[in-house]
Design an enzyme around this catalytic site. Sequence first.
Site, short mmCIF file in Angstrom:
data_model
loop_
_atom_site.label_atom_id
_atom_site.label_comp_id
_atom_site.label_asym_id
_atom_site.label_seq_id
_atom_site.Cartn_x
_atom_site.Cartn_y
_atom_site.Cartn_z
N ALA A 138 26.31 9.39 10.79
CA ALA A 138 26.54 10.04 9.50
C ALA A 138 25.99 9.16 8.39
O ALA A 138 26.73 8.48 7.70
CB ALA A 138 28.03 10.32 9.29
N SER A 140 22.40 10.06 6.29
CA SER A 140 21.96 11.09 5.37
C SER A 140 22.86 12.32 5.45
O SER A 140 23.07 13.01 4.45
CB SER A 140 20.51 11.48 5.68
N TRP A 164 25.97 -0.28 8.38
CA TRP A 164 25.02 -0.47 7.30
C TRP A 164 25.75 -0.61 5.97
O TRP A 164 25.25 -0.19 4.92
CB TRP A 164 23.99 0.67 7.22
N ARG A 318 25.92 17.04 -14.31
CA ARG A 318 25.26 16.64 -13.07
C ARG A 318 23.78 16.34 -13.35
O ARG A 318 23.12 17.10 -14.05
CB ARG A 318 25.35 17.74 -12.00
N ILE A 344 -4.47 -7.58 -3.29
CA ILE A 344 -5.18 -8.38 -4.29
C ILE A 344 -5.03 -9.87 -4.01
O ILE A 344 -5.95 -10.66 -4.22
CB ILE A 344 -4.69 -8.01 -5.71
N GLU A 370 21.14 4.94 -0.23
CA GLU A 370 21.59 5.89 -1.26
C GLU A 370 20.74 7.16 -1.27
O GLU A 370 20.45 7.73 -2.32
CB GLU A 370 21.62 5.23 -2.65
N GLY A 371 20.37 7.60 -0.07
CA GLY A 371 19.59 8.82 0.07
C GLY A 371 18.13 8.51 0.31
O GLY A 371 17.42 8.08 -0.60
#
Length: 392
Positions: A138, A140, A164, A318, A344, A370-371
């Site tokens: 669980a 995303s 996580w 929202r 570079i 966070e998504g």
Amino acid sequence: MADTSFLDWPFLDQHHRDLHARLSTWCVAHDGQLHHETGDVEADCRALVKLLGKAGWLRLAVPAAHGGLTEKLDVRSLCLARQTLGYHSGLADFAFAMQGLGTGAISLFGSDAIKERYLRKVARGELIAGFALSELEAGSDVAAMATSATKVDGGYLINGEKTWISNGGIADILTLFARTGGAPGAKGLSAFAFSTDTPGFEVVERIDVIAPHPLATLRFTDCFVPDNHLIGGEGDGFRIAMATLDVFRSTVGAAALGFARRAADEALERASTRQLFGKPLADLQLTQAALADMALGIDASQLLILRAAWAKDRGQERVTREAAMAKLHATDGAQQIIDQAVQIFGGMGVKSGTMVERLYREIRALRIYEGASEVQKVVIARAALAAHQAGK
């Protein structure tokens, strides 16, 4: 010299500009402490929380009524702080951000008693906070959460595992999400203020990642949480989680932008001073094209971040769509900008310990937590479809 022209944009007020100036000066003055590494990332993070707390910067992470600097959480201030700290130190940004995210639900929805119990100590750096949402199956898909909170006399018994979890091994207080009752999916989730000195709580694994941060897997075995530590009501957990992310998701983009700005400044210096074929690397058109792409990406991300933060601070209920756009563009864009900076630098760009190499490792996780970027695209698409169907 770092570009600060964005500070004159109309999204910001004078106190935001003053904040950026003070924090930038402080970061330069404390550069040695921000980059002091002992090899123990948990100890380093604890030290940074104390440093930021002593300096007063963590007061940005809580409302004024409970020790903060602003009446309510000011998203533009949070974004500027993360952008500035991220420019100087990824771990310092992490230490700051988790104090806000870890107690964001308490600031937004907690009772006055719970706010007073925890927020002042978080603002002073005396307590370390965490946000315990993700599980093995669980991440995303928050609605698939399995951790349970069973009602008993006087409170709840928590059982399950989280993984996580940022600050998982060092947090004193967690915003913990668990399933209460029998409602399916997101409707059955609730949020709790959880003290990690609770019997039955266990850190079962420290998780090593490419950019060292204190992540852990946590286990809860019949952990008792009193009734008054429920945040909001039963079944409000998903709404609380999404509202909290509405505030803090834009700040993830801001941290990424701090990384991107540092990479671009490093690349500009390298291109201006490195000689190639008898002239500065910056004279090559391909180098100039890369630098142009960096500048364009940075300004676009800055606009999206400030738009989302400004809308939230102005009272828009929202900002899910705006925050998703800001996070998606800023994190994916920063990945590209940092990669161009490494190119570079050539061989020096992949030498362990150089700034662009550190940034290359640091940025990758921001496109997931966070998504994930893919989730942000779904959020944006659904918002566009809903607006179309509503005739807007």
